[in-house]
Design an enzyme around this catalytic site. Sequence first.
Site, PDB file in Angstrom:
ATOM      1  N   GLU A 232      34.917  47.147  39.276  1.00  0.00           N
ATOM      2  CA  GLU A 232      34.504  46.094  40.191  1.00  0.00           C
ATOM      3  C   GLU A 232      33.141  45.527  39.790  1.00  0.00           C
ATOM      4  O   GLU A 232      32.287  46.261  39.295  1.00  0.00           O
ATOM      5  CB  GLU A 232      34.426  46.641  41.633  1.00  0.00           C
ATOM      6  CG  GLU A 232      35.703  47.347  42.077  1.00  0.00           C
ATOM      7  CD  GLU A 232      35.552  48.136  43.371  1.00  0.00           C
ATOM      8  OE1 GLU A 232      34.712  47.742  44.201  1.00  0.00           O
ATOM      9  OE2 GLU A 232      36.275  49.133  43.541  1.00  0.00           O
ATOM     10  N   GLU A 343      34.858  41.131  51.036  1.00  0.00           N
ATOM     11  CA  GLU A 343      35.094  42.334  51.844  1.00  0.00           C
ATOM     12  C   GLU A 343      33.876  42.568  52.725  1.00  0.00           C
ATOM     13  O   GLU A 343      32.734  42.362  52.285  1.00  0.00           O
ATOM     14  CB  GLU A 343      35.334  43.545  50.948  1.00  0.00           C
ATOM     15  CG  GLU A 343      35.498  44.862  51.695  1.00  0.00           C
ATOM     16  CD  GLU A 343      35.617  46.065  50.774  1.00  0.00           C
ATOM     17  OE1 GLU A 343      35.634  47.197  51.283  1.00  0.00           O
ATOM     18  OE2 GLU A 343      35.681  45.873  49.540  1.00  0.00           O
TER      19      GLU A 343
END
Length: 428
Positions: A232, A343
């Site tokens: 990520e 998120e």
Amino acid sequence: MASSSCGRKDPIVIASLVPFLLILLVSSSAAASASAKKKVPFRAGDERDAYRRIMARMARMEKDCNKTIQSPDGDIIHCVPSHRQPAFDHPKLRGQKPEEEPVERPRFVNGGAGAGQEEEDQEGVLFRQAWSDGGERCPEGTVPVRRTTARDVLRASSPRRFGMKPRASNVRRDSTSSGHEHAVGYVTGDQFYGAKASLNVWSAKVASAAEFSLSQIWVISGSFGNDLNTIEAGWQVSPELNGDSNPRFFTYWTTDAYQETGCYNLHCSGFVQTNNRIAIGAAISPTSVYNGRQFDISLLIWKDPHRGNWWLQLGSGPLVGYWPSFLFTHLGGHANMVQFGGEVVNTRPSGSHTPTQMGSGHFPREGSNRAAYFRNVQVVDGDNSLVPAAALRLVADHPGCYDIRGGYNRAWGNYFYYGGPGRNVHCP
């Protein structure tokens, strides 16, 4: 801004160590009597050992560095010889040096949409960070390592998990029960060897230290059980991790669904940094302005077809570093999902939804110059070519809180706007 030689003692570390150990001593006594009744193992010793390991590693970084830079935003950057960075604490890397940069990089094919962005990407490949705004940089052969203080560790819920995401943090799009909410575009069902996109950066407002707001690319393989592998990168506002509300450049990885492996940035032995001009974990500046100028960063994660390592690249320009292939199980071969988007963590204080913002804090229907976006969303195929992310699916866990809307045009290729304010009349 000031720079100096290394070796100065950190007064925060010394001052914070005493109360930390006193807390552990008191909690140890309480836990000892409680454990007699509950018969559960007391873990204060583990916490204390974890704390000492973290601070010992940072002390070594300070000792090994050959230059220290004081950033105007309060960060302290140590310029550490590249072979002495935390990655080389790993048993499989000890005594080694960073690998040479791959000669072959992913290439655009057929002059598709987004291919014209290569020149644009070159203009901003080294996005600005406060520590280097005055022309400072780390010498060749070193990498910038942001100092970790005792105060940073004490903000974490547990020194054992400092620098790690909460265990509940997963990438399922039906993960709302975990408190992690997403608005994402994703592709699945094929073999992927990387991903690229440009995303604008915002100073998202985060309601409490226990929450965060991020925008990132996920490269994923494995099931959504305990064997999930992810790589990520993106930007994040996390007061608990970083001690402020600045959007910061970050990397992450895990091989067991965030249980015991992996970490942010350089907080564990994993990611190998090769770039001496970008500090991972440092703030990004400037940021986008509502109804004004937009500032975005372009990120490319891709797997070197020859050595197998996963590299992180800024746009079409310099490489930041790599995740060694041996760190992973499923990602040792390829990814079976790539995800792009936002998120947030919703701790739901008093039963109401958090007002923590995702992206700009505005819904995607507001569009250009107002909402957060991902543009030129692409994947790397088995021929090491960048191709449009075909059949990109868009999903928002709670559209009344954070939504997502996509489209396609010649300039932006596959794109989407996403985000929202959190708590509002449609998200009580």
